[in-house]
Each structure stands twice: as C-alpha cells, then as structure tokens.
Design a protein around this motif. Structure first.
Motif, PDB file in Angstrom:
ATOM      1  N   THR A  24      39.594  33.756  23.591  1.00 55.25           N
ATOM      2  CA  THR A  24      39.893  34.339  24.897  1.00 55.25           C
ATOM      3  C   THR A  24      38.868  35.361  25.352  1.00 55.25           C
ATOM      4  O   THR A  24      38.642  35.537  26.537  1.00 55.25           O
ATOM      5  N   SER A  25      38.218  36.037  24.405  1.00 58.37           N
ATOM      6  CA  SER A  25      37.234  37.044  24.794  1.00 58.37           C
ATOM      7  C   SER A  25      36.022  36.428  25.475  1.00 58.37           C
ATOM      8  O   SER A  25      35.303  37.116  26.192  1.00 58.37           O
ATOM      9  N   LEU A  26      35.792  35.138  25.257  1.00 57.57           N
ATOM     10  CA  LEU A  26      34.648  34.472  25.877  1.00 57.57           C
ATOM     11  C   LEU A  26      35.030  33.690  27.118  1.00 57.57           C
ATOM     12  O   LEU A  26      34.229  33.578  28.059  1.00 57.57           O
ATOM     13  N   ILE A  27      36.222  33.134  27.154  1.00 66.82           N
ATOM     14  CA  ILE A  27      36.575  32.235  28.250  1.00 66.82           C
ATOM     15  C   ILE A  27      37.603  32.817  29.215  1.00 66.82           C
ATOM     16  O   ILE A  27      37.930  32.178  30.218  1.00 66.82           O
ATOM     17  N   ARG A  28      38.115  34.019  28.925  1.00 64.78           N
ATOM     18  CA  ARG A  28      39.094  34.593  29.850  1.00 64.78           C
ATOM     19  C   ARG A  28      38.415  34.944  31.171  1.00 64.78           C
ATOM     20  O   ARG A  28      37.270  35.390  31.198  1.00 64.78           O
ATOM     21  N   ARG A  29      39.150  34.746  32.248  1.00 64.59           N
ATOM     22  CA  ARG A  29      38.602  34.952  33.586  1.00 64.59           C
ATOM     23  C   ARG A  29      39.501  35.887  34.374  1.00 64.59           C
ATOM     24  O   ARG A  29      40.720  35.802  34.295  1.00 64.59           O
ATOM     25  N   LYS A  30      38.881  36.762  35.121  1.00 66.86           N
ATOM     26  CA  LYS A  30      39.679  37.685  35.927  1.00 66.86           C
ATOM     27  C   LYS A  30      40.113  36.988  37.211  1.00 66.86           C
ATOM     28  O   LYS A  30      39.397  36.129  37.747  1.00 66.86           O
ATOM     29  N   PRO A  31      41.297  37.332  37.742  1.00 70.10           N
ATOM     30  CA  PRO A  31      41.771  36.698  38.982  1.00 70.10           C
ATOM     31  C   PRO A  31      40.939  37.136  40.171  1.00 70.10           C
ATOM     32  O   PRO A  31      40.456  38.264  40.248  1.00 70.10           O
ATOM     33  N   VAL A  32      40.781  36.224  41.096  1.00 71.53           N
ATOM     34  CA  VAL A  32      40.018  36.526  42.303  1.00 71.53           C
ATOM     35  C   VAL A  32      40.872  37.365  43.248  1.00 71.53           C
ATOM     36  O   VAL A  32      42.082  37.163  43.361  1.00 71.53           O
ATOM     37  N   ASP A  33      40.242  38.330  43.901  1.00 70.77           N
ATOM     38  CA  ASP A  33      40.944  39.113  44.914  1.00 70.77           C
ATOM     39  C   ASP A  33      41.136  38.268  46.156  1.00 70.77           C
ATOM     40  O   ASP A  33      40.231  37.563  46.591  1.00 70.77           O
ATOM     41  N   SER A  34      42.335  38.343  46.743  1.00 65.41           N
ATOM     42  CA  SER A  34      42.614  37.643  47.991  1.00 65.41           C
ATOM     43  C   SER A  34      42.809  38.661  49.103  1.00 65.41           C
ATOM     44  O   SER A  34      42.798  39.864  48.894  1.00 65.41           O
ATOM     45  N   VAL A  35      43.010  38.154  50.283  1.00 68.40           N
ATOM     46  CA  VAL A  35      43.235  39.032  51.425  1.00 68.40           C
ATOM     47  C   VAL A  35      44.482  39.873  51.211  1.00 68.40           C
ATOM     48  O   VAL A  35      44.578  41.009  51.669  1.00 68.40           O
ATOM     49  N   HIS A  36      45.455  39.324  50.486  1.00 69.02           N
ATOM     50  CA  HIS A  36      46.740  40.009  50.326  1.00 69.02           C
ATOM     51  C   HIS A  36      46.722  41.011  49.186  1.00 69.02           C
ATOM     52  O   HIS A  36      47.443  41.994  49.207  1.00 69.02           O
ATOM     53  N   THR A  37      45.880  40.756  48.163  1.00 69.71           N
ATOM     54  CA  THR A  37      45.919  41.609  46.985  1.00 69.71           C
ATOM     55  C   THR A  37      44.802  42.629  46.941  1.00 69.71           C
ATOM     56  O   THR A  37      44.871  43.581  46.196  1.00 69.71           O
ATOM     57  N   ARG A  38      43.754  42.439  47.722  1.00 71.94           N
ATOM     58  CA  ARG A  38      42.609  43.337  47.640  1.00 71.94           C
ATOM     59  C   ARG A  38      42.934  44.682  48.248  1.00 71.94           C
ATOM     60  O   ARG A  38      43.495  44.795  49.321  1.00 71.94           O
ATOM     61  N   SER A  39      42.529  45.716  47.553  1.00 73.11           N
ATOM     62  CA  SER A  39      42.660  47.065  48.089  1.00 73.11           C
ATOM     63  C   SER A  39      41.632  47.273  49.179  1.00 73.11           C
ATOM     64  O   SER A  39      40.498  46.836  49.083  1.00 73.11           O
ATOM     65  N   GLU A  40      42.010  47.947  50.224  1.00 72.51           N
ATOM     66  CA  GLU A  40      41.106  48.122  51.357  1.00 72.51           C
ATOM     67  C   GLU A  40      39.933  49.020  51.013  1.00 72.51           C
ATOM     68  O   GLU A  40      38.880  48.914  51.590  1.00 72.51           O
ATOM     69  N   THR A  41      40.105  49.914  50.088  1.00 72.63           N
ATOM     70  CA  THR A  41      38.995  50.794  49.723  1.00 72.63           C
ATOM     71  C   THR A  41      39.001  51.020  48.230  1.00 72.63           C
ATOM     72  O   THR A  41      40.027  51.244  47.632  1.00 72.63           O
ATOM     73  N   ARG A  42      37.822  50.940  47.642  1.00 70.74           N
ATOM     74  CA  ARG A  42      37.671  51.193  46.222  1.00 70.74           C
ATOM     75  C   ARG A  42      36.622  52.271  46.009  1.00 70.74           C
ATOM     76  O   ARG A  42      36.012  52.350  44.974  1.00 70.74           O
ATOM     77  N   GLY A  43      36.392  53.083  47.033  1.00 66.93           N
ATOM     78  CA  GLY A  43      35.445  54.169  46.903  1.00 66.93           C
ATOM     79  C   GLY A  43      34.164  53.967  47.670  1.00 66.93           C
ATOM     80  O   GLY A  43      33.551  54.919  48.146  1.00 66.93           O
ATOM     81  N   LEU A  44      33.701  52.724  47.780  1.00 66.81           N
ATOM     82  CA  LEU A  44      32.482  52.433  48.517  1.00 66.81           C
ATOM     83  C   LEU A  44      32.772  52.381  50.015  1.00 66.81           C
ATOM     84  O   LEU A  44      33.836  51.942  50.434  1.00 66.81           O
ATOM     85  N   ALA A  45      31.813  52.824  50.801  1.00 63.16           N
ATOM     86  CA  ALA A  45      31.992  52.880  52.258  1.00 63.16           C
ATOM     87  C   ALA A  45      31.457  51.608  52.899  1.00 63.16           C
ATOM     88  O   ALA A  45      30.337  51.176  52.612  1.00 63.16           O
ATOM     89  N   ARG A  46      32.266  51.014  53.778  1.00 66.28           N
ATOM     90  CA  ARG A  46      31.835  49.807  54.499  1.00 66.28           C
ATOM     91  C   ARG A  46      31.048  50.240  55.739  1.00 66.28           C
ATOM     92  O   ARG A  46      31.614  50.420  56.818  1.00 66.28           O
ATOM     93  N   ARG A  47      29.723  50.339  55.578  1.00 60.86           N
ATOM     94  CA  ARG A  47      28.888  50.863  56.647  1.00 60.86           C
ATOM     95  C   ARG A  47      27.724  49.940  57.001  1.00 60.86           C
ATOM     96  O   ARG A  47      26.947  50.245  57.908  1.00 60.86           O
ATOM     97  N   LEU A  48      27.569  48.828  56.302  1.00 64.30           N
ATOM     98  CA  LEU A  48      26.416  47.966  56.511  1.00 64.30           C
ATOM     99  C   LEU A  48      26.711  46.896  57.562  1.00 64.30           C
ATOM    100  O   LEU A  48      27.771  46.259  57.539  1.00 64.30           O
ATOM    101  N   SER A  49      25.757  46.689  58.449  1.00 66.06           N
ATOM    102  CA  SER A  49      25.854  45.661  59.478  1.00 66.06           C
ATOM    103  C   SER A  49      24.949  44.487  59.117  1.00 66.06           C
ATOM    104  O   SER A  49      24.262  44.492  58.088  1.00 66.06           O
ATOM    105  N   LEU A  50      24.929  43.487  59.987  1.00 69.57           N
ATOM    106  CA  LEU A  50      24.090  42.315  59.754  1.00 69.57           C
ATOM    107  C   LEU A  50      22.616  42.700  59.705  1.00 69.57           C
ATOM    108  O   LEU A  50      21.860  42.201  58.857  1.00 69.57           O
TER     109      LEU A  50
END
Length: 646
Positions: A24-50
């Motif tokens: 399991t230490s080699l093949i275990r996979r973390k779950p993907v964040d979805s729109v419903h489960t993702r936290s809106e902020t994790r400390g980083l600022a969303r400031r970058l544009s195209l």
C-alpha cells in the motif's frame, strides 16, 4: 462444512489484506479534490490571470540557450532545415501540453506532475516524480545563474572589468571557481518570490517582455537584411536538407529541450483566479508563442549566413556582425541576460510549491508546507530553495550536470501521459458503476450488511412489494420501472462486466508501457547485435500495438465524466495522443546517456531512503479514511452478491 468454508475464505481474505498492506505504501492513491470537497482557500492567494500564466510559461521556456542552440544544431545536424526541427519538436512538446492541460483542469492543486501521479498512479511513483523534479529545478536554476556573469561582462568590456563583487575567482586549495554574481542573482530572485506571487510574476513579465522584444528585433532586422541580400543561406547546392531527414529528426530531439518550462504554469494552479479556463489557455498559448518565435528566429539566422559559417558560440551576434551591425551584439546580449533571469525565476518558482504539496501529503516535514499569512506564499520553502540553489551556483560548475535536468522533466511528461490513460480507462477512487446503478448498489450494500443469509426469493419479493407500494409518489408512472435493475443477479452481472473491462484496460495500459520501453531500448542500442536488436524491436512493437488496439476497441470509463473538476479542457485523440507522448519521451529518456543515468540514480537512491524511513510512515494516507467508497469495497460487494444469488 459451511464454517470450514467460511474459515478458509476468511484466511484467504486475511492473506490478501496482508499482502495489500505490504504494497500500500507504493500503490496507495490520494482522492482527487472535487468541486464539492475542495476547500476554497488553503493559504495561497488566487491572484494570477491568463496574462500572468503566459508570462510564466514563456519566461520559463525561452532561455538563453536559443541564442546559442541555433548555431550548434544548424552546423552539426539540420542545416537550413532547423525551422522544421523546431516545428517537429514543438508538436512533440504539444502532446505533453495537451495531457498537462486536462489534468491541470481536473486537479487544480499545487504540485504539478507530482500531484497528478499521486492521484492516478500511486504514492511510490509520485514520490519519484517529485524528487526528480526537485533535482531538475535546483540544477536548472543553478546552471542558469552561472550563465549570467559571462553575458554581463560584454557590457563592461570584459570579465576582468566587472565589479569586484561580481568577478569569478578560483579557490586554489579547493580547485573550484566560485561565481558570486550567480549567488547574488539567486538571492535577489528568491527575495522577489517571497514578496508575493503577483509581485514576482510582474517582475517576470517585465523581463520576459524585454526578451521577446529582442527576439522580435532579431526577426524584423534579420528579415530586412535577408530580403535586401537575397537570403544567401538558402542558396546552397546542398539543398534544404543537407543532413537528410535523419539529421532533421536528430535536430528535433536536441531542440525539444528548448520547450521545457511550460509545465511551470501548472505548479501555480492554486494561485490562478480561474484555473479551469486559464490553465489550459496559459499552457497552450505559452507553448505556441515559444514555437513561433523559435521558428522565425531560425528562419532568419540560417538565411542570413550559410549554416556551415555560423559561429557555434554566438551565432546571432556573428550573423549581424557579418553585415556590419556589430552594435546588434549588445541587443542580443540584453535578450540573453533577460532570458536567463526569466528562466531562473521560472526554475525557482515551482520548487517550493512542489515541496509544499509533498509536505501537505505527509511525505516531507510540515515545515515545507507553511504559508506566510501576509504574502500568501510558502516563504520557508522558498528561502530554503534559494539558499540551496545559491550555494550550488556559487561553488559548482553545474554545466556537466545539465543532462540531469532533462530526466525530471521527461519522467514527469511520461507519467502525466500515463495518468491521462488511467483517468480515461480506470479512473481511481470512484465506484466502477455508471450513475444509473449507484442507488441500487447502495440498497444492495445496506441489505447485505444486515443479513447476508436472507438474501433470496423473500428479499426479491420484499423489494418488489416495496416498489409497488411507493411507485406512485416516487416515480409517477408505472413505465418508469422498466429497465430499472431490481434483480440483484442482473446488477451483480453488470458490476462484474465493468470490473472485467477495467482489468482489461489496466493490462492494456501496462502492455503499452512495456512495449514502449522494450522498443525504445532496443532501437537505442546501436552497439548491440543486429538480429537480437531487431527481434526485441519486433516484440516491443507487438506489445505496443496490442495494448493500443485493445484500448481503441474497449469503451472509456463513464466515471471520467465526474472525475475531479469537470467541464474543463479534455485531451483529444485518446489513446493515440498519450501513447505517442509516452513513446517520444521514453525514447529521449533512454538516449540521455549512461553517465547521466548513473548520477540521477544516486539522487533517486537518496530519495528512496528518505521515503522509506520518513515519507512512507508519515504519509497522510496511512490512517486516513477514504473520502469516497473504494473500488475494492464495491468489488467485494458485487462478488459476494453474485455468489449468494447464483
């Protein structure tokens, strides 16, 4: 007898679970964040544009190498066909860009290829990719920094006229040449990155714009001279392909590395205002701009001077000097310096974010995941990265280690392409059922846990009775029940069919990868005996085509539609495009040379020891509860259900 069977079954399940825990230490996979489960902020600022993303991508990609590369490759490999080599290499890089774009939209978190491989492939491969990328960005940044002082010397009239604190000098008792200018520049860039993502990106945008303006000057001024003098570089008896198609393709393999850098865009995924829209556009536009500039510059330079007369060290400056424009050397040098600065920023920017992502997952100490509350960047990781890169740039001539930079990038490109195939055919962390079967499975699971012995005719009748009592308020029409899988045996059969399809797909992806590895290894072993070499090539081609054919024939998993953040960019031509990406990148990896692989292996061994003694036991997945129902649980339910109903 039944108890004995149950004991045997329990013993078999226990062995299976024990074996699973061992891997399991080699093949275990973390779950993907979805729109419903993702936290809106994790400390980083969303400031970058195209525009910011394009500046990061172009600045990280267009280094000073292009100011030298055109002369070397044209003289030794391609001749006037250098433009075609840049086009072919750009198309090959675009294959990886398509794969990156889809995963960046579905998994818009920091970590880039490390993050994607952790979700799709497994923890062991993710650690390998993350550790290799750390090596790539560290050595790449240090090598770029040591290239600054020779270019700056031109403005001062020679290296001996540089200010004392910028002059390289030799420590005789150590036998090394130290470069204070490189270290100072790394510390300046590190300070900019600590101020904030928007501020550092603004600085990178400025130097990138200057670099692009210099390249535009080269194209316009060179084009004017070319039309004025008749493009003497193309009027050769040897023709457009003096080294043949093989020379052009070998040139493509060399200039391919000039496109490395666009993946830096994905490392800032958590800091983008609109990641699903801007990330794929940023990746695509940055790569397109670089490809167009490379091609136009090469068209001009090989047209001004016959390819065999190009100066290998200063091809662009010498080309203009041959027409009496010696002053153009200062303009070209300005472009080279700004390109080096932009590339240095692009090399140091992603590394703290990869360290942060690995620390979040518990594979590194939490020190690396600390985010400053005022600047909203991982300041501690950035400072540590800067100190390490500055020390390396100050004491070591890392030009001999430049090949190691390519290993991390090519490994990441290959793993990202494999992740796209996994996402499409065997997406992780989702129950392998289409949406129409989710509710019946939940009902079956509940009943199975209550009483496995009573499942039979009575349960089927009770289910039918319940549906008859409630059909008016729930469905409204009797016809709505048509096709609804009330029969548990039918449901189990559907689950088994889906599991069978997934196993076939997984084995097909494995065969494809093995075939690519065998084919590229045999094709690259030029000193190996001819007959065994051709036989191995045949085996590799057979495995590759077998896996690819099966993937073409079977359907992609319906769960891909709900995997991660949906509605963004979707990679086209699957499985052909990822398969071609895997083939090209593996071939380039094999041909990096034995010396490079020996040095990289030493670094990877160090990383493996750190993972074994720290990361494996501190991983956040060791005791984490699954965010979604595991596939293994669904498989056990369906398998047991089919046994009971049969």
């Amino acid at each position: 007898m039944g108890a004995l069977v149950n004991m045997q079954k329990g013993g078999g399940d226990g062995c299976r679970r024990a074996f699973s825990r061992g891997l399991t230490s080699l093949i275990r996979r973390k779950p993907v964040d979805s729109v419903h489960t993702r936290s809106e902020t994790r400390g980083l600022a969303r400031r970058l544009s195209l525009v910011d993303l394009i500046a990061i991508g172009v600045g990280s990609t267009i280094g000073a190498g292009v100011y030298i590369l055109v002369g070397t490759v044209a003289r030794e490999n391609t001749g006037p066909a250098l433009t075609i080599s840049f086009l072919v290499a750009g198309i090959a890089a675009a294959l990886s860009a398509f794969c990156y774009a889809e995963l960046a939209c579905r998994c818009p978190s920091a970590g880039s290829a490390y993050h994607y491989s952790y979700i799709c492939v497994g923890e062991g491969i993710a650690w390998l990719i993350g550790w290799a990328l750390i090596l790539e960005y560290t050595i790449g940044g240090s090598a770029v920094a040591r290239g600054i002082s020779p270019n700056l010397a031109l403005f001062f009239g020679g290296e001996d006229k540089l200010p004392a604190f910028l002059v390289r000098y030799t420590i005789s008792w150590l036998g090394i040449v130290v470069d204070p200018c490189a270290a100072i520049l790394v510390f300046i860039v590190t300070g900019l990155l600590c101020v904030g993502i928007k501020e550092s990106t603004l600085a990178q945008t400025i130097v990138t714009v200057v670099n692009v303006c210099v390249m535009v000057f080269i194209i316009i001024a060179g084009g004017y001279l070319g039309f004025k003098t008749g493009w003497v570089g193309y009027e050769l008896q040897s023709g457009y392909f003096p080294f043949g198609a093989n020379g052009m393709l070998s040139g493509s393999a060399i200039v391919f590395f000039s496109y490395i850098g666009f993946d830096s865009v994905t490392s800032t995924a958590e800091e983008v205002k609109n990641p699903q829209k801007d990330l794929p556009l940023g990746i695509g536009l940055a790569l397109a701009i670089c490809c167009i500039l490379y091609m136009l510059v090469s068209v001009v330079i090989v047209g001004l001077v016959p390819f065999y007369e190009l100066n290998a060290d200063t091809p662009i400056s010498s080309a203009f000097s041959s027409y009496g424009m010696k002053w153009a050397a200062y303009t070209v040098t300005t472009g080279a310096v700004t390109a080096l600065v932009a590339t240095l920023m692009g090399s140091i920017l992603p590394q703290p974010r990869i360290l942060m992502a690995m620390a979040r997952d518990g594979l590194l100490p939490s020190f690396f995941s600390d985010i400053n509350k005022h600047t909203h960047v991982p300041v501690k990781s950035t400072i540590l990265t800067g100190i390490f890169a500055a020390t390396l740039a100050f004491f070591m001539d890392v030009s001999q280690l430049a090949g190691m930079v390519s290993v991390g990038t090519l490994l990441a490109f290959t793993t990202v392409a494999i992740s796209v195939l996994i996402l499409r055919y065997v997406p992780p962390e989702e129950v392998p059922l289409v949406s129409s079967l989710q509710e019946p499975l939940d009902s079956v699971t509940s009943q199975f846990h209550h009483d496995t012995q009573d499942i039979g005719t009575e349960t089927s009748k009770s289910l039918l009775g319940s549906c008859e009592d409630d059909r008016q308020p729930l469905l409204g029409e009797e016809e709505s029940l048509i096709g609804y899988p009330l029969n548990k045996k039918e449901l189990a059969q559907d689950v088994q069919n889906e599991q069978k399809r997934r196993k076939i797909a997984a084995w097909s992806i494995t065969l494809l990868c093995i075939g690519v590895l065998v084919l590229t290894s045999a094709a690259s072993a030029e000193k190996f005996w001819s007959i065994p070499r051709f036989m191995l090539c045949g085996v590799g081609i057979a495995l590759l085509l077998c896996g690819l054919t099966v993937l073409i024939c079977i359907e992609q998993d319906d769960a891909r539609h709900s995997f991660g953040h949906t509605g963004g960019f979707v990679c086209p031509f699957v499985p052909f495009l990822p398969a071609a990406c895997i083939l090209i990148n593996t071939y380039l990896l094999i041909n990096l040379g034995a010396g490079t692989w020996i040095r990289v292996s030493a670094w990877l061994v160090v990383g493996a020891l750190i993972y074994v003694f720290y990361g494996r036991t501190h991983s956040s997945l060791v005791d984490a509860d699954a965010a979604h129902e595991p596939r293994t649980q669904a498989e056990e339910i369906s398998a047991t259900s089919s046994e009971d109903v049969a």
